[in-house]
Motif scaffolding. Structure first.
Motif, PDB file in Angstrom:
ATOM      1  N   ILE A  21      -1.795   8.287  -2.668  1.00  0.00           N
ATOM      2  CA  ILE A  21      -0.841   9.390  -2.550  1.00  0.00           C
ATOM      3  C   ILE A  21      -0.084   9.221  -1.236  1.00  0.00           C
ATOM      4  O   ILE A  21      -0.629   8.649  -0.289  1.00  0.00           O
ATOM      5  N   GLU A  22       1.165   9.651  -1.200  1.00  0.00           N
ATOM      6  CA  GLU A  22       1.846   9.830   0.082  1.00  0.00           C
ATOM      7  C   GLU A  22       1.845  11.331   0.318  1.00  0.00           C
ATOM      8  O   GLU A  22       2.694  12.056  -0.191  1.00  0.00           O
ATOM      9  N   VAL A  23       0.825  11.763   1.043  1.00  0.00           N
ATOM     10  CA  VAL A  23       0.659  13.209   1.228  1.00  0.00           C
ATOM     11  C   VAL A  23       1.529  13.675   2.388  1.00  0.00           C
ATOM     12  O   VAL A  23       1.632  13.006   3.423  1.00  0.00           O
ATOM     13  N   ASP A  56       2.516   8.137  -4.880  1.00  0.00           N
ATOM     14  CA  ASP A  56       3.632   9.059  -5.095  1.00  0.00           C
ATOM     15  C   ASP A  56       3.535  10.241  -4.143  1.00  0.00           C
ATOM     16  O   ASP A  56       2.528  10.429  -3.461  1.00  0.00           O
ATOM     17  N   HIS A  57       4.614  11.027  -4.105  1.00  0.00           N
ATOM     18  CA  HIS A  57       4.667  12.150  -3.166  1.00  0.00           C
ATOM     19  C   HIS A  57       3.782  13.303  -3.614  1.00  0.00           C
ATOM     20  O   HIS A  57       3.628  13.559  -4.801  1.00  0.00           O
ATOM     21  N   SER A  58       3.238  14.019  -2.630  1.00  0.00           N
ATOM     22  CA  SER A  58       2.586  15.289  -2.916  1.00  0.00           C
ATOM     23  C   SER A  58       3.678  16.358  -3.043  1.00  0.00           C
ATOM     24  O   SER A  58       4.833  16.117  -2.716  1.00  0.00           O
ATOM     25  N   LEU A  89       0.806  -1.224   0.000  1.00  0.00           N
ATOM     26  CA  LEU A  89       0.000   0.000   0.000  1.00  0.00           C
ATOM     27  C   LEU A  89       0.844   1.282   0.000  1.00  0.00           C
ATOM     28  O   LEU A  89       0.347   2.357   0.334  1.00  0.00           O
ATOM     29  N   HIS A  90       2.117   1.181  -0.353  1.00  0.00           N
ATOM     30  CA  HIS A  90       2.967   2.372  -0.394  1.00  0.00           C
ATOM     31  C   HIS A  90       4.082   2.132  -1.411  1.00  0.00           C
ATOM     32  O   HIS A  90       5.041   1.433  -1.124  1.00  0.00           O
ATOM     33  N   THR A  91       3.909   2.667  -2.623  1.00  0.00           N
ATOM     34  CA  THR A  91       4.909   2.501  -3.684  1.00  0.00           C
ATOM     35  C   THR A  91       5.056   3.811  -4.460  1.00  0.00           C
ATOM     36  O   THR A  91       4.129   4.619  -4.507  1.00  0.00           O
ATOM     37  N   GLY A 111       2.651   6.968   7.288  1.00  0.00           N
ATOM     38  CA  GLY A 111       3.872   6.367   6.752  1.00  0.00           C
ATOM     39  C   GLY A 111       5.052   6.610   7.678  1.00  0.00           C
ATOM     40  O   GLY A 111       5.106   7.614   8.384  1.00  0.00           O
ATOM     41  N   HIS A 112       6.003   5.665   7.684  1.00  0.00           N
ATOM     42  CA  HIS A 112       7.200   5.723   8.544  1.00  0.00           C
ATOM     43  C   HIS A 112       6.984   6.643   9.760  1.00  0.00           C
ATOM     44  O   HIS A 112       7.572   7.705   9.868  1.00  0.00           O
ATOM     45  N   PRO A 113       6.161   6.173  10.737  1.00  0.00           N
ATOM     46  CA  PRO A 113       5.627   7.049  11.784  1.00  0.00           C
ATOM     47  C   PRO A 113       6.670   7.790  12.637  1.00  0.00           C
ATOM     48  O   PRO A 113       6.372   8.868  13.128  1.00  0.00           O
ATOM     49  N   ALA A 167      -0.126   9.291   4.875  1.00  0.00           N
ATOM     50  CA  ALA A 167       0.316  10.628   5.264  1.00  0.00           C
ATOM     51  C   ALA A 167       1.620  10.503   6.037  1.00  0.00           C
ATOM     52  O   ALA A 167       1.722   9.667   6.939  1.00  0.00           O
ATOM     53  N   SER A 168       2.615  11.299   5.656  1.00  0.00           N
ATOM     54  CA  SER A 168       3.940  11.161   6.270  1.00  0.00           C
ATOM     55  C   SER A 168       4.566  12.503   6.565  1.00  0.00           C
ATOM     56  O   SER A 168       4.312  13.501   5.890  1.00  0.00           O
ATOM     57  N   VAL A 169       5.445  12.476   7.577  1.00  0.00           N
ATOM     58  CA  VAL A 169       6.260  13.645   7.914  1.00  0.00           C
ATOM     59  C   VAL A 169       7.579  13.554   7.149  1.00  0.00           C
ATOM     60  O   VAL A 169       8.230  12.505   7.163  1.00  0.00           O
ATOM     61  N   HIS A 170       7.929  14.618   6.443  1.00  0.00           N
ATOM     62  CA  HIS A 170       9.213  14.639   5.732  1.00  0.00           C
ATOM     63  C   HIS A 170      10.031  15.874   6.059  1.00  0.00           C
ATOM     64  O   HIS A 170      11.122  16.071   5.514  1.00  0.00           O
ATOM     65  N   SER A 171       9.517  16.764   6.918  1.00  0.00           N
ATOM     66  CA  SER A 171      10.223  18.021   7.173  1.00  0.00           C
ATOM     67  C   SER A 171       9.985  18.441   8.617  1.00  0.00           C
ATOM     68  O   SER A 171       9.155  17.846   9.309  1.00  0.00           O
ATOM     69  N   SER A 202      16.600   0.419   5.663  1.00  0.00           N
ATOM     70  CA  SER A 202      17.200   1.594   6.293  1.00  0.00           C
ATOM     71  C   SER A 202      16.225   2.255   7.272  1.00  0.00           C
ATOM     72  O   SER A 202      16.627   3.037   8.117  1.00  0.00           O
ATOM     73  N   ARG A 203      14.931   1.935   7.162  1.00  0.00           N
ATOM     74  CA  ARG A 203      13.938   2.567   8.045  1.00  0.00           C
ATOM     75  C   ARG A 203      13.412   1.609   9.122  1.00  0.00           C
ATOM     76  O   ARG A 203      13.505   1.881  10.308  1.00  0.00           O
ATOM     77  N   LEU A 204      12.780   0.499   8.712  1.00  0.00           N
ATOM     78  CA  LEU A 204      12.119  -0.422   9.652  1.00  0.00           C
ATOM     79  C   LEU A 204      11.401   0.372  10.734  1.00  0.00           C
ATOM     80  O   LEU A 204      11.720   0.319  11.911  1.00  0.00           O
ATOM     81  N   THR A 255       6.454  -1.532   1.443  1.00  0.00           N
ATOM     82  CA  THR A 255       7.866  -1.473   1.039  1.00  0.00           C
ATOM     83  C   THR A 255       8.346  -0.053   0.785  1.00  0.00           C
ATOM     84  O   THR A 255       9.537   0.199   0.817  1.00  0.00           O
ATOM     85  N   ASP A 256       7.398   0.913   0.501  1.00  0.00           N
ATOM     86  CA  ASP A 256       7.846   2.257   0.107  1.00  0.00           C
ATOM     87  C   ASP A 256       8.841   2.139  -1.058  1.00  0.00           C
ATOM     88  O   ASP A 256       9.806   2.885  -1.150  1.00  0.00           O
ATOM     89  N   ALA A 257       8.590   1.146  -1.950  1.00  0.00           N
ATOM     90  CA  ALA A 257       9.545   0.871  -3.026  1.00  0.00           C
ATOM     91  C   ALA A 257       9.629   2.047  -3.982  1.00  0.00           C
ATOM     92  O   ALA A 257       8.619   2.599  -4.402  1.00  0.00           O
TER      93      ALA A 257
END
Ligand SMILES: [Zn+2]
Ligand SMILES: [Zn+2]
Length: 567
Positions: free
Chosen positions: A407-409, A368-370, A336-338, A462-464, A432-436, A500-502, A523-525
């Protein structure tokens, strides 16, 4: 094989051979490493010299390696330079040339020898080295000696798989398995343990230590060999007689805590566990076990999967019959995350969908990323709509797999999402993920995540914790509050399976599961190969005691969609 040719190049350079020859081996190693097909296949079809950088001479070496499992040329080179000289290459700032000069001109063959030579000024006196370089080297050696030498599972696991194949072919070998922390699938391992049974332990150990992948021997006992392999990982091979394999494997899988608790339990039953078997204290008889299942049964326990053997309640659960079976890779029905070429992925929607189909999945979400800050090539509202059209088109075209829009918003610093709600509502799956702004304090970061989870369109976080194994620390969170919110808002938390995440990590997964949080193993492939990360995520879920019902993407598609609609 790529590592072996890189090794030859290093040794030739230490030796001071001409640069052309060194480069030839280095290039050949790189080409082989990047080869998309099996090199044995290429050899059988007589196409070795078609590989870039492979001429007649190197082709003959490849052939010798594949046919005999050995390479005389490499053995000669290794014999010329003691292991200590080769290990100098691990020190940042020491290349093969410098290592060669230190060895030839000063007779240095170890870290300690080098430290002494620096201290008494001999290194500084070498032409073109000087006092400054010597000083820098001293700091680098000390750092190298101090360095935590644990390897991430993402690096060690594929090596272990190759070793299993290699050891299985050695003379005398009956059974072989990984052992220790790599079999328990811990996120880092100190060394790679390979546990086997053999009808001729001596012959097997000899053959192992002569194999070309072994760069240098650390230790050899009657039942054990320890070696550095090309690429720098430490491998320990332990062997027993075939009838004892069950007990031997159990003893050498650990963990220490698990084994100690098992010892206690055996003691209460008048038994003592040894490497050879179970000793009955009443009459001194030794019971032997060729399988772990039989051994656990003898102690009155259900079989305990290796990932659970951490001494954290699994023995009690196995005794009372309440140990439920952990999720397996074959239980996974979708991903559910590619990512695709629409954002920062390398492969198309169709390629990723076919890749998931080839792995036996029933569905895949393209996420995909927003367009938020700090994310490469994120999609705008208009681009998301264009992409959804292509996703629907690919979905119509492919049989046997449902391709879901997603989407990975990005969760912005203030907790708002990066795309409008009406657009998110149109998509099948929203991660929904934190990237910043990862440095926020616990209070702000927790409110940020709670706000995102409260949005009814968000299905998965995503990657909480945003941690990177051996790299970035996790973000600061009130985890209990996040887990509670995940339950009440019907939001799944991700186990991001990228090695690298797990993330979530194992102990947090167990806490989440106990509170009733649903877990999505993704997988966030960012390319096709990374779809194979799934098993790393499954291992984390197992370590977190998750069964298939706890894992969202082990559910049938209609139930996943119902969860996403939050009925
Ligand atoms: Zn992400
Ligand atoms: Zn992602």
């Amino acid at each position: 094989m790529a590592a072996i040719f890189a090794d030859i190049a290093d040794l030739l350079e230490i030796k001071g051979e001409n640069a052309f020859k060194v480069r030839a081996y280095r290039r050949a190693g790189e080409s082989i490493g990047h080869l998309a097909e099996d090199v044995a296949q290429v050899m059988h079809e007589g196409r070795l010299t078609d590989i870039s950088g492979v001429g007649e001479g190197i082709a003959r070496r490849i052939q010798e390696l594949l046919m005999t499992g050995r390479l005389a040329y490499l053995e000669e080179l290794r014999a010329e330079f003691p292991e200590g000289v080769r290990r100098l290459l691990e020190v940042p700032g020491i290349g093969p040339k410098t290592a060669g000069r230190l060895s030839k001109e000063l007779g240095i063959g170890s870290f300690d020898g080098l430290e002494t030579a620096i201290a008494d000024g001999r290194v500084a006196a070498l032409p073109r080295l000087g006092a400054k370089t010597a000083e820098r080297l001293l700091a680098a050696i000390q750092a190298t000696k101090r360095r935590d030498r644990r390897a991430p599972i993402g690096l060690a696991w594929p090596v272990a798989q190759e070793l299993l194949v290699m050891v299985r072919r050695l003379p005398g070998v009956k059974e072989v398995s990984t052992g220790g922390s790599i079999r328990r699938m811990r996120e880092t391992v100190g060394d790679v343990d390979i546990i086997g049974s053999s009808e001729d332990i001596d012959a097997t150990l000899d053959a192992f230590l002569r194999s070309p992948g072994v760069a240098s021997v650390i230790q050899r006992d009657t039942r054990r060999a320890c070696a550095l392999i090309a690429g720098g990982l430490e491998v320990e091979l332990r062997l027993c007689a075939p009838p004892d394999f069950g007990v031997f494997l159990q003893r050498h899988t650990g963990s220490k805590d698990h084994n100690a608790l098992l010892d206690d339990r055996a003691g209460e039953q008048g038994l003592r566990l040894t490497e050879e078997g179970v000793l009955r204290l009443s009459d001194g008889m030794l019971e032997r076990f060729s399988t772990e299942e039989d051994l656990y049964r003898r102690l009155g326990l259900a079989f305990i999967p290796s990932e659970l053997r951490e001494g954290q309640g699994e023995i009690e659960a196995a005794a009372s019959g309440s140990l439920s079976s952990p999720v397996k890779l074959v239980d996974i029905k979708g991903n559910l995350h590619t990512h695709t070429t629409w954002s920062d992925g390398l492969d198309s929607i169709e390629a990723m969908a076919r890749g998931c189909q080839a792995r036996g999945y029933q569905y895949v979400a393209i996420t995909d990323h927003s367009g938020g800050l700090g994310v490469a090539h994120g999609l705008s509202t208009a681009r998301v709509r264009e992409q959804v059209a292509e996703i629907r088109e690919v979905d119509r075209r492919l049989d046997g797999i449902r391709v879901l829009s997603g989407i990975e918003v990005d969760i912005r610093a203030d907790g708002s999402l990066d795309l409008p709600d009406d657009l998110l509502a149109e998509l099948d799956i929203v991660v929904a993920s934190v990237h910043s702004a990862m440095g926020q304090d616990e209070d702000r970061m927790t409110r940020r995540l709670l706000q995102a989870m409260a949005n009814p369109n968000v299905d998965i976080v995503g990657h909480p914790t945003c941690r990177i194994v051996g790299g970035r620390e996790p973000i600061r969170l009130d985890l209990a509050a996040v887990l509670r919110a995940a339950v009440t808002t019907k939001t799944a938390l991700e186990i991001n399976a990228a090695p690298s995440r797990l993330d979530l990590k194992d102990d947090l997964v167990r806490r989440a599961r106990e509170m009733g949080v649903k877990i999505a193993i993704n997988t966030d492939a960012h390319n096709l190969d990374q779809l194979d990360f799934m098993h790393f995520g499954v291992a984390v879920a197992r370590r977190g005691w998750c069964g298939a019902p706890d894992v969202l993407n082990a559910w049938p598609l209609d139930e996943v969609l119902a969860f996403a609609r939050k009925f």
